[in-house]
Design an enzyme around this catalytic site. Structure first.
Site, short mmCIF file in Angstrom:
data_model
loop_
_atom_site.label_atom_id
_atom_site.label_comp_id
_atom_site.label_asym_id
_atom_site.label_seq_id
_atom_site.Cartn_x
_atom_site.Cartn_y
_atom_site.Cartn_z
N TYR A 69 9.85 5.41 43.47
CA TYR A 69 9.79 5.71 42.04
C TYR A 69 9.81 7.22 41.80
O TYR A 69 10.59 7.72 40.99
CB TYR A 69 8.52 5.10 41.43
CG TYR A 69 8.51 5.13 39.91
CD1 TYR A 69 9.41 4.37 39.18
CD2 TYR A 69 7.62 5.93 39.21
CE1 TYR A 69 9.41 4.39 37.79
CE2 TYR A 69 7.61 5.96 37.82
CZ TYR A 69 8.51 5.19 37.12
OH TYR A 69 8.51 5.23 35.74
N MET A 85 9.78 -0.27 26.42
CA MET A 85 10.12 0.90 25.60
C MET A 85 11.55 0.86 25.08
O MET A 85 11.83 1.36 23.98
CB MET A 85 9.94 2.18 26.42
CG MET A 85 8.55 2.75 26.32
SD MET A 85 8.51 4.40 27.03
CE MET A 85 8.01 4.05 28.69
N ASP A 136 24.14 -5.10 34.17
CA ASP A 136 23.32 -4.63 35.30
C ASP A 136 23.76 -3.19 35.53
O ASP A 136 24.90 -2.92 35.89
CB ASP A 136 23.61 -5.49 36.54
CG ASP A 136 22.81 -5.04 37.76
OD1 ASP A 136 22.31 -3.89 37.76
OD2 ASP A 136 22.71 -5.82 38.72
N1 LIG Z 1 5.59 2.33 31.07
C1 LIG Z 1 5.33 3.55 31.51
O1 LIG Z 1 4.16 3.94 31.59
C2 LIG Z 1 6.43 4.50 31.88
C3 LIG Z 1 6.09 5.82 32.15
C4 LIG Z 1 7.09 6.75 32.47
C5 LIG Z 1 8.40 6.35 32.51
N2 LIG Z 1 8.73 5.05 32.25
C6 LIG Z 1 10.15 4.71 32.31
O2 LIG Z 1 10.57 4.22 31.05
C7 LIG Z 1 11.64 3.28 31.22
C8 LIG Z 1 11.29 1.97 30.54
O3 LIG Z 1 10.08 1.51 31.10
P1 LIG Z 1 9.27 0.28 30.50
O4 LIG Z 1 7.84 0.59 30.76
O5 LIG Z 1 9.70 -0.03 29.12
O6 LIG Z 1 9.74 -0.86 31.52
P2 LIG Z 1 9.89 -2.44 31.31
O7 LIG Z 1 9.71 -3.04 32.66
O8 LIG Z 1 8.99 -2.92 30.21
O9 LIG Z 1 11.41 -2.59 30.81
C9 LIG Z 1 12.48 -2.23 31.66
C10 LIG Z 1 13.74 -2.91 31.16
O10 LIG Z 1 14.80 -2.57 32.06
C11 LIG Z 1 15.54 -3.74 32.34
N3 LIG Z 1 16.22 -3.63 33.62
C12 LIG Z 1 15.66 -3.69 34.86
N4 LIG Z 1 16.62 -3.60 35.80
C13 LIG Z 1 17.81 -3.49 35.14
C14 LIG Z 1 19.17 -3.38 35.56
N5 LIG Z 1 19.50 -3.39 36.86
N6 LIG Z 1 20.13 -3.28 34.62
C15 LIG Z 1 19.81 -3.30 33.30
N7 LIG Z 1 18.55 -3.41 32.84
C16 LIG Z 1 17.56 -3.51 33.76
C17 LIG Z 1 14.51 -4.87 32.32
O11 LIG Z 1 15.13 -6.14 32.15
C18 LIG Z 1 13.62 -4.46 31.16
O12 LIG Z 1 14.09 -4.98 29.93
C19 LIG Z 1 11.82 3.13 32.74
O13 LIG Z 1 12.87 3.97 33.16
C20 LIG Z 1 10.48 3.62 33.30
O14 LIG Z 1 10.60 4.10 34.61
C21 LIG Z 1 7.77 4.11 31.94
#
Ligand SMILES: NC(=O)c1ccc[n+]([C@@H]2O[C@H](COP(=O)([O-])OP(=O)(O)OC[C@H]3O[C@@H](n4cnc5c(N)ncnc54)[C@H](O)[C@@H]3O)[C@@H](O)[C@H]2O)c1
Length: 261
Positions: free
Chosen positions: A155, A21, A64
């Site tokens: 989480y 996202m 990070d």
């Molecule tokens: N996918 C879903 O259904 C969903 C639903 C609700 C909330 N979210 C939230 O939305 C956000 C994005 O989720 P997503 O689904 O795109 O996840 P994703 O796993 O596709 O992407 C997460 C990104 O965060 C980066 N990341 C991880 N650890 C890191 C760190 N220590 N420092 C910097 N970057 C770091 C990763 O490299 C990756 O690019 C998250 O906070 C997640 O909890 C996702």
């Protein structure tokens, strides 16, 4: 967009922007005229290059989010290179779908460090530059797991904590003209859900809109919270979940009863 905005583009920093996202938030905001700074532990350069190829302004930075010194260095770099910061999207996050009694302490600590400490460091590091830039908007990406009971304690607790962090920061930073809100996506199709086909299929049965969300549907809400349409919103939370939280239980019950009451 006013002439002043064209002369001095607004600058937004998006964490976790190398994929999922975060990458969609970055390209959506760039298409809206923002200068986008993509920060991630993974290499966000390909996303920044794609944005530039599409005519947008974007730069990738390694970060990070758990590393406070790295945040401070990054903000100093942004101050020197861009001179301003108007938006921060705390999007980086990790999920470990482990049940309560199966969650080891090190997993708990790591998830809390990325999902809660990260946004805390980000807000503290970025707020002074945002104040010096005339104010701005911070969006914390929480989850519906931060609004209801959820089986994975690390989480769920981290995403509930983001609500508290959002409301605490909103009160404190209002004096600097900085708004702080949280977004609570439901199930969205991204790599975070990779390998969870059974979980996803079962969850969709509880979603009244009958499908997972798309990343761009979350990005549109982020864009709204960063923009001119939400200037009186702060300390608020927006749920973007196809009515899962508000109606999921009875939707499932009615479906299972085949509509017969
Ligand atoms: N996918 C879903 O259904 C969903 C639903 C609700 C909330 N979210 C939230 O939305 C956000 C994005 O989720 P997503 O689904 O795109 O996840 P994703 O796993 O596709 O992407 C997460 C990104 O965060 C980066 N990341 C991880 N650890 C890191 C760190 N220590 N420092 C910097 N970057 C770091 C990763 O490299 C990756 O690019 C998250 O906070 C997640 O909890 C996702």
């Amino acid at each position: 967009m006013s002439e002043t905005d064209v002369e001095r583009p607004r600058v937004v920093l998006v964490t976790g922007a190398a994929g999922g996202m975060g990458a969609t938030h970055a390209s959506t905001l760039a298409a809206d005229g923002w200068t986008v700074l993509l920060a991630d532990v993974a290499d966000a350069t390909p996303v920044a290059e794609k944005i530039a190829a599409d005519g947008g302004r974007a730069t990738a930075y390694p970060l990070d989010v758990t590393d406070r010194a790295a945040w401070d260095r990054l903000v100093q770099e942004v101050r020197e290179e861009h001179g301003a910061l108007h938006g921060l999207v705390n999007n980086a996050g990790v999920s470990r779908r482990l049940r309560f009694m199966d969650t080891p302490p090190d997993v708990w600590s790591r998830v809390m460090a990325i999902n809660v400490d990260g946004p805390f460091h980000g807000i503290q590091a970025c707020a002074p530059l945002m104040r010096d830039s005339g104010g701005g908007s911070i969006v914390n990406i929480s989850s519906i797991a931060g609004q209801i009971g959820y089986f994975s304690p690390s989480y769920s607790t981290s995403k509930w904590a983001l609500r508290g962090l959002t409301k605490s920061a909103a009160g404190e930073l209002a004096a600097w003209g900085i708004r702080v809100n949280s977004v609570h996506p439901g199930l969205v199709e991204t790599p975070l859900l990779a390998g969870s086909d059974g979980f996803v299929a079962s969850a969709v049965a509880s979603i009244p809109l009958g499908r997972m969300g798309r990343a761009d549907e979350i990005s549109d809400v982020v864009r709204f919270l960063l923009g001119e349409g939400s200037t009186y919103m702060s300390g608020a939370e927006l749920t973007v979940d196809g009515a899962l939280v508000s109606n999921g239980t009875y939707h499932r019950i009615l479906t299972e009863m085949d509509g017969e009451l």
